[in-house]
Design a protein around this motif. Structure first.
Motif, PDB file in Angstrom:
ATOM      1  N   ARG A 299       0.827  -1.207   0.000  1.00 40.34           N
ATOM      2  CA  ARG A 299       0.000   0.000   0.000  1.00 40.34           C
ATOM      3  C   ARG A 299       0.857   1.252   0.000  1.00 40.34           C
ATOM      4  N   ALA A 300       1.928   1.261   0.796  1.00 37.63           N
ATOM      5  CA  ALA A 300       2.809   2.428   0.857  1.00 37.63           C
ATOM      6  C   ALA A 300       3.456   2.699  -0.494  1.00 37.63           C
ATOM      7  N   ALA A 301       3.907   1.636  -1.168  1.00 39.33           N
ATOM      8  CA  ALA A 301       4.510   1.815  -2.497  1.00 39.33           C
ATOM      9  C   ALA A 301       3.471   2.326  -3.490  1.00 39.33           C
ATOM     10  N   PHE A 302       2.275   1.759  -3.458  1.00 44.78           N
ATOM     11  CA  PHE A 302       1.187   2.214  -4.325  1.00 44.78           C
ATOM     12  C   PHE A 302       0.885   3.690  -4.097  1.00 44.78           C
ATOM     13  N   LEU A 303       0.759   4.096  -2.840  1.00 45.23           N
ATOM     14  CA  LEU A 303       0.447   5.486  -2.533  1.00 45.23           C
ATOM     15  C   LEU A 303       1.547   6.421  -3.015  1.00 45.23           C
ATOM     16  N   SER A 304       2.797   5.977  -2.931  1.00 46.92           N
ATOM     17  CA  SER A 304       3.888   6.822  -3.429  1.00 46.92           C
ATOM     18  C   SER A 304       3.777   7.006  -4.938  1.00 46.92           C
ATOM     19  N   MET A 305       3.412   5.945  -5.654  1.00 49.95           N
ATOM     20  CA  MET A 305       3.243   6.066  -7.108  1.00 49.95           C
ATOM     21  C   MET A 305       2.133   7.049  -7.449  1.00 49.95           C
ATOM     22  N   VAL A 306       1.005   6.955  -6.724  1.00 48.78           N
ATOM     23  CA  VAL A 306      -0.110   7.865  -6.973  1.00 48.78           C
ATOM     24  C   VAL A 306       0.285   9.292  -6.625  1.00 48.78           C
ATOM     25  N   ALA A 307       0.951   9.485  -5.493  1.00 52.75           N
ATOM     26  CA  ALA A 307       1.320  10.834  -5.053  1.00 52.75           C
ATOM     27  C   ALA A 307       2.266  11.507  -6.039  1.00 52.75           C
ATOM     28  N   ILE A 308       3.263  10.773  -6.529  1.00 50.83           N
ATOM     29  CA  ILE A 308       4.215  11.351  -7.480  1.00 50.83           C
ATOM     30  C   ILE A 308       3.499  11.738  -8.765  1.00 50.83           C
ATOM     31  N   ALA A 309       2.686  10.824  -9.304  1.00 50.60           N
ATOM     32  CA  ALA A 309       1.994  11.107 -10.557  1.00 50.60           C
ATOM     33  C   ALA A 309       1.017  12.260 -10.395  1.00 50.60           C
ATOM     34  N   GLN A 310       0.238  12.246  -9.311  1.00 52.31           N
ATOM     35  CA  GLN A 310      -0.753  13.301  -9.118  1.00 52.31           C
ATOM     36  C   GLN A 310      -0.098  14.664  -8.908  1.00 52.31           C
ATOM     37  N   THR A 311       0.944  14.709  -8.124  1.00 53.07           N
ATOM     38  CA  THR A 311       1.600  15.988  -7.858  1.00 53.07           C
ATOM     39  C   THR A 311       2.244  16.541  -9.120  1.00 53.07           C
ATOM     40  N   ALA A 312       2.896  15.669  -9.896  1.00 50.28           N
ATOM     41  CA  ALA A 312       3.473  16.107 -11.163  1.00 50.28           C
ATOM     42  C   ALA A 312       2.383  16.597 -12.111  1.00 50.28           C
ATOM     43  N   ALA A 313       1.201  15.982 -12.055  1.00 45.78           N
ATOM     44  CA  ALA A 313       0.104  16.367 -12.936  1.00 45.78           C
ATOM     45  C   ALA A 313      -0.556  17.669 -12.515  1.00 45.78           C
ATOM     46  N   ALA A 314      -0.561  17.943 -11.226  1.00 43.79           N
ATOM     47  CA  ALA A 314      -1.285  19.108 -10.711  1.00 43.79           C
ATOM     48  C   ALA A 314      -0.373  20.325 -10.660  1.00 43.79           C
ATOM     49  N   SER A 315       0.204  20.567  -9.516  1.00 48.41           N
ATOM     50  CA  SER A 315       0.987  21.784  -9.313  1.00 48.41           C
ATOM     51  C   SER A 315       2.451  21.621  -9.662  1.00 48.41           C
ATOM     52  N   GLY A 316       2.876  20.384  -9.974  1.00 47.34           N
ATOM     53  CA  GLY A 316       4.306  20.149 -10.115  1.00 47.34           C
ATOM     54  C   GLY A 316       4.949  20.044  -8.749  1.00 47.34           C
ATOM     55  N   LEU A 317       6.258  19.919  -8.713  1.00 45.39           N
ATOM     56  CA  LEU A 317       6.975  19.681  -7.460  1.00 45.39           C
ATOM     57  C   LEU A 317       7.749  20.898  -6.977  1.00 45.39           C
ATOM     58  N   GLY A 318       7.623  22.026  -7.693  1.00 50.82           N
ATOM     59  CA  GLY A 318       8.434  23.190  -7.356  1.00 50.82           C
ATOM     60  C   GLY A 318       8.134  23.798  -6.011  1.00 50.82           C
ATOM     61  N   TRP A 319       6.936  23.541  -5.463  1.00 53.18           N
ATOM     62  CA  TRP A 319       6.562  24.115  -4.163  1.00 53.18           C
ATOM     63  C   TRP A 319       7.224  23.395  -2.999  1.00 53.18           C
ATOM     64  N   ILE A 320       7.808  22.210  -3.232  1.00 49.81           N
ATOM     65  CA  ILE A 320       8.438  21.444  -2.155  1.00 49.81           C
ATOM     66  C   ILE A 320       9.857  21.947  -1.936  1.00 49.81           C
ATOM     67  N   ASP A 321      10.229  22.193  -0.713  1.00 55.14           N
ATOM     68  CA  ASP A 321      11.569  22.661  -0.370  1.00 55.14           C
ATOM     69  C   ASP A 321      12.533  21.485  -0.413  1.00 55.14           C
ATOM     70  N   PRO A 322      13.488  21.453  -1.355  1.00 54.11           N
ATOM     71  CA  PRO A 322      14.398  20.310  -1.425  1.00 54.11           C
ATOM     72  C   PRO A 322      15.278  20.154  -0.193  1.00 54.11           C
ATOM     73  N   ALA A 323      15.477  21.253   0.550  1.00 51.88           N
ATOM     74  CA  ALA A 323      16.307  21.164   1.759  1.00 51.88           C
ATOM     75  C   ALA A 323      15.693  20.249   2.806  1.00 51.88           C
ATOM     76  N   GLN A 324      14.378  20.027   2.708  1.00 54.57           N
ATOM     77  CA  GLN A 324      13.753  19.113   3.665  1.00 54.57           C
ATOM     78  C   GLN A 324      14.288  17.693   3.533  1.00 54.57           C
ATOM     79  N   ALA A 325      14.777  17.325   2.348  1.00 58.54           N
ATOM     80  CA  ALA A 325      15.303  15.975   2.156  1.00 58.54           C
ATOM     81  C   ALA A 325      16.498  15.710   3.063  1.00 58.54           C
TER      82      ALA A 325
END
Length: 355
Positions: A299-325
């Motif tokens: 389930r966790a792997a599935f949710l990660s796939m959905v989250a990546i695809a949905q976020t890339a489709a919607a607002s993109g990933l630019g709003w996420i602060d890479p320093a959080q990594a």
């Protein structure tokens, strides 16, 4: 073959949506997502080679053309290496599962993603498919899966990474300087060709690791990492870090405890190689926590796939602060009494990491 049953609560999907930057025009219907992974349908964590082919073909049929399934090559024992593609949008995402044959759980997660994104035809699915194109190499190492070992099968192997007389560690043979036709690890050459033909902006490679605890003593459920080769361009590292943050938040919202993976910088590892080639390239390691935890890990792997695809489709990933990594906690120490019983993984000879 033993099967497990999914239980997906609504709050998990809601949390995943929140992680992707809030409500979007394409917010996945919570109940529909829950129904896809429900008490009514069991999921096999290790479908056989024949069952995998049958499942992929069935999804393609039900999708009425939304999911395309094809062979991208054959293994050394003449088993197919499958690729499934869904969507026709401009953002291209490549998921790879099971480069190591004994690390299976990313594969059933990929089947669930294809069912959700392609075999259903609701407003959210049509919206997602119009914005992203997702290709998945589903079980890259079919021969290793048949033997429940890490490597591919090559009795003539005398590898730098792998085991003589046994096979190659596929995830050490993605070096950008290594041409597919010259690649001794057959399946790695197939993935290289798929990458070149598909030209993805994002690459996510699904693996499994042993059992670890964090510095506070809580068990780690998964680990994530971005490219660490020093020649990777900063923009690719930043994109990969944004994806990494999204994955950690998504999995943690689903009850996980995701750490930073202590990977090396060798250019042959897919995480590094496809970063060097210009993609936001991410490693996801699911912890092998035993049979009772497999439904949650899939389930966790599935949710990660959905989250990546949905976020890339919607607002993109630019709003996420890479320093959080960089603030994702370290993986911590192995749990010796459990690690060996949970998984047969081991770092390849001469390597400083096990991805």
């Amino acid at each position: 073959m033993r099967k497990t049953v999914f239980l997906l609560s609504a709050y998990v999907t809601s949390s995943m949506v929140a992680c992707s930057g809030g409500e979007t025009p394409g917010e996945p219907p919570v109940q529909q997502t829950a129904d896809m992974l429900s008490e009514g349908r069991s999921i096999d964590p290790r479908p056989s080679t024949e069952e995998l082919a049958s499942e992929l073909r069935a999804i393609a049929r039900r999708s009425r053309g939304a999911v395309e399934v094809s062979e991208i090559g054959r293994t050394n024992e003449d088993r197919p290496v499958w690729s499934a593609r869904v969507g026709h949008g401009p953002v291209r995402i490549l998921y790879v599962t099971q480069q190591h044959g004994d690390e299976p759980l990313g594969t059933p997660a990929a089947l669930e993603f294809l069912r959700l994104a392609g075999a259903s035809d609701g407003p959210w699915q049509r919206w997602l498919r119009s914005r992203v194109t997702v290709a998945i190499v589903v079980r890259a190492n079919a021969d290793g899966f048949e033997r429940n070992w890490r490597y591919n099968y090559d009795p003539d192997a005398n590898p730098e990474y792998g085991e003589r007389g046994k096979g190659y560690d596929i995830n050490r043979y993605h070096n950008p300087a290594l041409q597919p036709d010259d690649n001794p690890a057959t399946e790695a050459g197939h993935i290289q060709r798929q990458y070149t033909a598909f030209a993805p902006a994002i690459v996510v490679d699904y693996h499994m690791q042993g059992r670890y605890r964090d510095l506070g003593g809580r068990e780690i459920t998964g680990s994530v990492k971005w490219p660490t080769h020093p020649d990777t361009k900063p923009e690719q590292v930043e994109l990969a870090k944004r994806i990494t943050v999204l994955v950690q938040q998504t999995m943690n919202a689903a009850g996980g405890n995701v750490s930073q993976y202590p990977g090396g910088d060798y250019e042959g590892i897919a995480r590094n190689a496809y970063g060097l080639r210009g993609s936001g390239s991410v490693l996801i390691e699911l912890s092998a926590m035993g049979a009772e935890h497999e439904p949650a890990q899939i389930r966790a792997a599935f949710l990660s796939m959905v989250a990546i695809a949905q976020t890339a489709a919607a607002s993109g990933l630019g709003w996420i602060d890479p320093a959080q990594a960089d603030r994702i906690p370290p993986r911590g120490e192995p749990i010796p009494a459990l690690a060996g019983a949970a998984a047969s993984w081991a770092p390849p000879p001469g390597s400083d990491s096990d991805d």
